[in-house]
Write an enzyme that holds these catalytic residues in place. Structure first.
Site, PDB file in Angstrom:
ATOM      1  CG  ASP A   6      -7.113  -9.471  24.558  1.00  0.00           C
ATOM      2  OD1 ASP A   6      -7.274 -10.298  25.464  1.00  0.00           O
ATOM      3  OD2 ASP A   6      -8.066  -8.919  23.966  1.00  0.00           O
ATOM      4  CG  ASP A   7      -6.703 -13.312  22.721  1.00  0.00           C
ATOM      5  OD1 ASP A   7      -6.650 -14.348  23.407  1.00  0.00           O
ATOM      6  OD2 ASP A   7      -7.530 -12.397  22.922  1.00  0.00           O
ATOM      7  CG  HIS A  49      -7.013 -14.302  26.994  1.00  0.00           C
ATOM      8  ND1 HIS A  49      -8.067 -14.589  27.842  1.00  0.00           N
ATOM      9  CD2 HIS A  49      -7.096 -12.972  26.730  1.00  0.00           C
ATOM     10  CE1 HIS A  49      -8.762 -13.469  28.061  1.00  0.00           C
ATOM     11  NE2 HIS A  49      -8.190 -12.478  27.398  1.00  0.00           N
ATOM     12  CG  HIS A  59      -5.966  -8.242  29.166  1.00  0.00           C
ATOM     13  ND1 HIS A  59      -7.007  -7.338  29.102  1.00  0.00           N
ATOM     14  CD2 HIS A  59      -6.409  -9.342  28.494  1.00  0.00           C
ATOM     15  CE1 HIS A  59      -8.014  -7.852  28.430  1.00  0.00           C
ATOM     16  NE2 HIS A  59      -7.676  -9.082  28.038  1.00  0.00           N
ATOM     17  CD  GLU A 106     -13.071  -7.366  24.414  1.00  0.00           C
ATOM     18  OE1 GLU A 106     -13.576  -8.218  25.178  1.00  0.00           O
ATOM     19  OE2 GLU A 106     -12.202  -7.658  23.546  1.00  0.00           O
ATOM     20  CG  HIS A 138     -12.064  -9.808  29.682  1.00  0.00           C
ATOM     21  ND1 HIS A 138     -11.232 -10.507  30.498  1.00  0.00           N
ATOM     22  CD2 HIS A 138     -11.491  -9.823  28.445  1.00  0.00           C
ATOM     23  CE1 HIS A 138     -10.185 -10.935  29.788  1.00  0.00           C
ATOM     24  NE2 HIS A 138     -10.322 -10.534  28.545  1.00  0.00           N
TER      25      HIS A 138
HETATM   26  N1  ADE Z   1     -10.948 -14.428  25.453  1.00  0.00           N
HETATM   27  C1  ADE Z   1      -9.775 -14.270  24.822  1.00  0.00           C
HETATM   28  N2  ADE Z   1      -9.640 -12.997  24.432  1.00  0.00           N
HETATM   29  C2  ADE Z   1     -10.750 -12.320  24.834  1.00  0.00           C
HETATM   30  C3  ADE Z   1     -11.196 -10.984  24.758  1.00  0.00           C
HETATM   31  N3  ADE Z   1     -10.485 -10.020  24.156  1.00  0.00           N
HETATM   32  N4  ADE Z   1     -12.401 -10.679  25.285  1.00  0.00           N
HETATM   33  C4  ADE Z   1     -13.138 -11.614  25.887  1.00  0.00           C
HETATM   34  N5  ADE Z   1     -12.747 -12.885  25.996  1.00  0.00           N
HETATM   35  C5  ADE Z   1     -11.562 -13.247  25.487  1.00  0.00           C
HETATM   36 ZN    ZN Z   2      -8.795 -10.517  27.069  1.00  0.00          ZN
END
Ligand code: ADE
Ligand code: ZN
Length: 339
Positions: free
Chosen positions: A277-278, A18, A16, A199, A196
């Protein structure tokens, strides 16, 4: 040996992440210069200072803005290779990464540019680092179904490079059911499916992802814990949850790391893994995410081994490819607990 030493030694898979969320401010500035794109920041420090979010949407607004510097195949290749090198340094040995084509095609960058650049970066990572990878095309759920179908059509020439599809962006108000027909079509193309869910959105969205999108992994899934029948369903099917601790903290999904549900998830028998994630926006890559939960939730070496093993079990590697990693994890945890 400390837990941190164990975390460093464990092989891991990242499921997971991006790619656009791995755009570090330094590379953002370099690409802005290279492509003559203006960005609303004076310095790297100023960019980092802007990364304070009180919810998912506040993050997404900045995340989509940051993508503007990505213009040519070489930009996507540099982004991808930089992430792979950083993940590999954390002993990540396999990645299944997301990309958001609509974030690029909407501003005039073609699917060809995006896919060519990313697959070039993944190929270089395979040669340079021995890092195996799969690519997941994510649909932006705040856009409509027709836009997603158009994106699938644009991706058709590249499907040999794309293992599966996902669903991301603003969750609340955009339930999985909005994309049931799209995901059915993706299934007909032989694409694997993840989404997703849970969340910020309610447990109902997790049910929908399972029943209407027929996903084989839930990305995040935190709010599933509010519904015990849903937890039973997830446990019984060993459904993978790709959990992202530092993301949850930065986006205020949890108030503090001590309140993170990861340990509860493991105690309930859920198949959870740790992911970043990011990472450029949330303050850390794979091992920083492991270290944060290890410390705040007082995780035992056996938990850390379980999380690493879950990441491979939940991956799309073949059983034969998974087994050496699972054996290595067993060995490392045994050795660690014996000393
Ligand atoms: N796009 C990038 N990171 C995300 C996240 N945590 N939740 C939803 N969309 C995303
Ligand atoms: Zn994500």
């Amino acid at each position: 040996m400390t837990n941190n030493r164990l975390i460093e030694r464990l092989p891991k898979a990242e499921l997971h992440m991006h790619l656009e969320g791995s755009l570090e401010p330094e590379l953002m500035f370099e690409l802005a210069r290279r492509n003559n794109v203006s960005i609303p920041f004076e310095s790297v420090d100023e960019v980092r200072a802007a990364y304070e979010f009180s919810n998912l949407q506040e993050f997404l607004d900045i995340y989509y803005q940051g993508m503007a510097v990505l213009q040519r195949p070489a930009d996507f290749e540099d982004l991808t290779l930089a992430y792979c090198r950083r993940a590999h340094a954390d002993r990540v040995r396999h990645v299944e990464v997301f990309f958001d084509p609509q974030g690029h095609t909407k501003r005039g960058v073609s699917m060809d540019t995006v896919v060519q650049g990313i697959t070039g970066g993944l190929e270089r990572a395979r040669e340079e680092l021995g890092l195996s990878s799969q690519l997941i095309l994510c649909f932006l759920r705040h856009l409509d179904e027709a836009d997603a179908f158009e994106t699938l059509r644009e991706a058709e020439p590249y499907l040999e490079h794309i293992a599966g599809v996902g669903l991301d962006s603003s969750e609340v108000g955009h339930p999985p059911s909005k994309f049931a027909r799209l995901f059915a079509e993706c299934g007909k193309h032989g694409l694997r499916r993840v989404a997703h869910a849970g969340e910020e959105g309610p447990p109902e969205y997790v049910w929908q992802a399972l029943d209407e999108l027929e996903v084989e992994r839930i990305d995040h899934g935190n709010r599933a814990l509010e519904d015990s029948a849903l937890v039973d369903r997830l446990v019984d099917s060993a459904m993978p949850l790709t959990v992202c601790p530092l993301s949850n903290l930065k986006l205020c999904v949890v108030d503090d790391m001590q309140a993170h549900p990861l340990r509860t998830m493991l105690d309930r028998g859920l198949n959870a893994s740790v992911n970043s994630d990011d990472p450029a926006y949330f303050g850390g890559y794979m091992n920083a995410n492991f270290a944060a939960v290890a410390q705040s939730l007082a995780l035992e070496p056996s938990h850390l081994g379980e999380l690493a093993a879950n990441s491979f079990r939940s991956s799309w590697l073949s059983d034969a490819q998974k087994q050496p990693f699972l054996d290595e994890i067993d060995l490392i945890v045994t050795e660690f607990t014996a000393v």
